[in-house]
Design an enzyme around this catalytic site. Structure first.
Site, PDB file in Angstrom:
ATOM      1  CG  ASP A  41      24.286  27.565 -16.857  1.00 56.37           C
ATOM      2  OD1 ASP A  41      24.084  26.487 -16.246  1.00 56.37           O
ATOM      3  OD2 ASP A  41      24.604  27.611 -18.054  1.00 56.37           O
ATOM      4  CG  HIS A 244       8.291  18.279   8.233  1.00 57.56           C
ATOM      5  ND1 HIS A 244       8.777  19.389   8.896  1.00 57.56           N
ATOM      6  CD2 HIS A 244       6.940  18.404   8.250  1.00 57.56           C
ATOM      7  CE1 HIS A 244       7.757  20.140   9.294  1.00 57.56           C
ATOM      8  NE2 HIS A 244       6.645  19.563   8.927  1.00 57.56           N
ATOM      9  CG  ASP A 261       0.927  16.105   3.800  1.00 57.25           C
ATOM     10  OD1 ASP A 261       0.383  16.809   2.929  1.00 57.25           O
ATOM     11  OD2 ASP A 261       1.151  16.509   4.964  1.00 57.25           O
ATOM     12  CG  ASP A 272      -1.669  20.604   3.040  1.00 59.10           C
ATOM     13  OD1 ASP A 272      -1.227  19.456   2.910  1.00 59.10           O
ATOM     14  OD2 ASP A 272      -1.426  21.340   4.030  1.00 59.10           O
ATOM     15  CG  HIS A 351       0.766  17.728  13.654  1.00 61.40           C
ATOM     16  ND1 HIS A 351      -0.525  17.951  13.233  1.00 61.40           N
ATOM     17  CD2 HIS A 351       1.046  16.442  13.326  1.00 61.40           C
ATOM     18  CE1 HIS A 351      -0.992  16.861  12.647  1.00 61.40           C
ATOM     19  NE2 HIS A 351      -0.068  15.920  12.714  1.00 61.40           N
ATOM     20  CG  HIS A 355      -1.700  24.784   7.794  1.00 64.74           C
ATOM     21  ND1 HIS A 355      -1.897  25.046   6.465  1.00 64.74           N
ATOM     22  CD2 HIS A 355      -1.408  23.458   7.862  1.00 64.74           C
ATOM     23  CE1 HIS A 355      -1.686  23.931   5.773  1.00 64.74           C
ATOM     24  NE2 HIS A 355      -1.401  22.940   6.588  1.00 64.74           N
ATOM     25  CG  HIS A 362       2.335  25.879   6.484  1.00 65.77           C
ATOM     26  ND1 HIS A 362       3.506  25.363   6.980  1.00 65.77           N
ATOM     27  CD2 HIS A 362       1.535  24.805   6.287  1.00 65.77           C
ATOM     28  CE1 HIS A 362       3.411  24.041   7.073  1.00 65.77           C
ATOM     29  NE2 HIS A 362       2.223  23.682   6.661  1.00 65.77           N
ATOM     30  CD  GLU A 385      -2.373  19.485   8.533  1.00 69.35           C
ATOM     31  OE1 GLU A 385      -1.479  18.633   8.369  1.00 69.35           O
ATOM     32  OE2 GLU A 385      -2.336  20.620   8.034  1.00 69.35           O
ATOM     33  CE1 TYR A 389       1.605  11.574  11.847  1.00 61.77           C
ATOM     34  CE2 TYR A 389       0.905  12.851  13.771  1.00 61.77           C
ATOM     35  CZ  TYR A 389       0.917  12.649  12.404  1.00 61.77           C
ATOM     36  OH  TYR A 389       0.235  13.522  11.590  1.00 61.77           O
ATOM     37  NE  ARG A 406      -0.202  14.992   7.936  1.00 60.24           N
ATOM     38  CZ  ARG A 406       1.026  14.507   8.021  1.00 60.24           C
ATOM     39  NH1 ARG A 406       1.467  13.996   9.163  1.00 60.24           N
ATOM     40  NH2 ARG A 406       1.845  14.511   6.986  1.00 60.24           N
ATOM     41  CD  GLU A 408      -3.152  18.464   5.271  1.00 59.89           C
ATOM     42  OE1 GLU A 408      -2.270  17.686   4.878  1.00 59.89           O
ATOM     43  OE2 GLU A 408      -2.929  19.656   5.565  1.00 59.89           O
TER      44      GLU A 408
HETATM   45  N1  GLY Z   1       1.832  19.500   3.914  1.00 59.06           N
HETATM   46  C1  GLY Z   1       2.121  20.420   4.916  1.00 59.06           C
HETATM   47  C2  GLY Z   1       1.117  20.401   5.970  1.00 59.06           C
HETATM   48  O1  GLY Z   1       0.269  19.530   5.990  1.00 59.06           O
HETATM   49  O2  GLY Z   1       1.050  21.279   6.769  1.00 59.06           O
HETATM   50 MN    MN Z   2      -0.307  18.349   4.322  1.00 57.36          MN
HETATM   51 MN    MN Z   3      -1.398  20.889   6.056  1.00 48.68          MN
END
Ligand code: GLY
Ligand code: MN
Ligand code: MN
Length: 437
Positions: A41, A244, A261, A272, A351, A355, A362, A385, A389, A406, A408
């Site tokens: 619940d 991820h 991140d 982000d 990647h 975005h 996103h 970003e 890696y 990374r 960003e």
């Molecule tokens: N934190 C998700 C991305 O950087 O796209």
């Molecule tokens: Mn991010």
């Molecule tokens: Mn991002």
């Protein structure tokens, strides 16, 4: 009690007017998100549907917006009734009458009246728009109402002949942020920037990744954000090479880098941010060499953000700098152009460089139009970003093994260029100085 999100009625009304124009002699039905059971619940914290919120500012569950286009456009809200008992347990609810006044709808009714009223509203409309395919249950209800109108054919009532996906219109609206949205996004970015500064200061060898995550969550809450915008990544050492990674359980080790991140959601809008820094506060020579390449890639990518530039321009700029860097570090061998052409750089950068950002991390909106990358417009908000890696392998110099980096930031396209909304320490010297504090 938390303060309610400041209402911005004019923005929401302007979007409903744009939707009504798009519909012509049609009608749109936009439902908010359902509540979701976590277990037994207990529910997940409630999060409204982003499209619904963009059009209404209304944050209660069990709500539906109907927008009627044509000569006399109307916006009709269906929402929960007032209910004293439920309000004692769960808190305030507007009820239709107060919601109509507070949010500026033309009409409002109890959500329980939806089945009775929808077939009449749909009658003699040329087209019907909803988020087709988003929810099988909702599709079934929409088709049920459509069939109910078809059942009235002998009364001379026609059912909509055209079915449209309402997101075709709404995605375009969401892509260009207005002044109020940019203000909220700036504040979301400021809270997340403070969270990263706090997390950097709290990092030291021997602490757990989740202890650093706790610092982020503290700053999000203390800054007034309602939630993290997505599961925070706090990834020490080789964990940073898992794009991820969200387990956040390991112990931070002297000599490793830490990649964070994390961003928050303020009044619906996401930030982000990623920063990567040494656990012990001082970059090693190899870490610094790799870091400077990612930073140079990000600088080149941000420089490529301006109105009229193709969406892909920042990515292309970043890939060129990163690929040259991979050659310089001895990770790849060959000519930069050929390594880009053959996608050889994907081994260490797999990647895209960003975005759209907005109500969703996103965010909504197409990246291509008629096969071409779309041009950036003032009011677009995107992330930049780039990363590197480096997983251990025999052909990779050992000094770079398990380095994941990374960087960003969140960037708004302005009339003349770009405005970086996010601000945690970023250069090697800014980071080292901040961590000594
Ligand atoms: N934190 C998700 C991305 O950087 O796209
Ligand atoms: Mn991010
Ligand atoms: Mn991002």
């Amino acid at each position: 009690m938390p303060e309610p999100a400041p209402l911005n009625l004019a923005s929401h009304a302007a979007r409903r007017a744009r939707l009504a124009d798009w519909l012509g002699d049609g009608i749109a039905v936009v439902a908010t998100a359902p509540e979701a059971v976590r277990n037994r619940d207990t529910h997940y914290p409630y999060r409204f549907d982003s499209y619904f919120y963009h059009l209404t500012g209304f944050t209660e569950p069990e709500a539906v917006l109907v927008v009627v286009g044509g000569m006399s456009p109307r916006a009709i809200l269906f929402c929960r009734d007032k209910d004293e008992t439920r309000e004692i347990w769960d808190g305030f609810r507007y009820g239709p009458a107060a919601a109509q006044t507070a949010f500026g709808f033309d009409e409002a009714h109890a959500i329980a009246e939806l089945d009775a009223r929808l077939p009449d509203l749909l009658g003699n409309r040329a087209r019907l728009a909803w988020a087709i395919g988003d929810s099988p249950a909702w599709d079934a209800r929409m088709l049920g109402w459509l069939n109910a109108v078809r059942g009235k054919a002998r009364q001379g009532i026609a059912a909509p002949a055209e079915l449209l996906d309402v997101r075709t219109c709404l995605d375009e609206l969401r892509l260009v942020k207005d002044a109020h949205e940019l203000d909220v996004m700036r504040r979301s970015a400021a809270i997340a920037s403070e969270a990263h500064r706090r997390a950097m200061r709290a990092t030291r060898p021997g602490r757990r990744e989740y202890e650093v995550e706790a610092e982020l969550l503290h700053a999000f809450c203390a800054g007034g954000a309602q939630a993290p915008a997505y599961a925070s990544i706090v990834a020490g050492g080789g964990n940073a090479c898992v794009l991820h990674y969200v387990a956040n359980r390991d112990t931070l080790r002297d000599g490793d880098l830490l990649l964070i991140d994390a961003g928050c959601e303020l009044d619906g809008y996401a930030s982000d941010i990623t920063r990567t820094f040494p656990v012990n506060g001082k970059f090693s020579a190899a870490q610094k060499d790799a870091y400077e390449i990612v930073l140079a890639a990000q600088t080149a990518a941000i420089a490529a953000v301006r109105p009229g530039a193709a969406w892909i321009a920042p990515h292309d700029a970043a890939v060129r700098v990163l690929t040259q860097g991979m050659v310089d570090l001895g990770l790849l061998k060959g000519e930069v152009d050929g390594l880009i052409e053959s996608n050889a750089y994907n081994r260490f950068y797999m990647h895209r460089t960003g975005h759209w950002l907005g109500l969703d991390v996103h965010d909504a909106g197409e990246y291509k139009r008629d096969g071409d990358w779309r041009p950036l417009l003032p009011g677009n908000v995107l992330t930049v970003e780039p990363g590197l890696y480096i997983r251990p392998a025999d052909d990779v110099p050992a000094a770079f093994h398990n380095i994941g980096i990374r960087i960003e930031d969140d960037v708004a396209v302005t009339a003349s260029g770009a405005d970086v909304l996010t601000s945690p320490p970023k250069t090697v010297s800014e980071i080292e100085t901040w961590m000594q504090g």
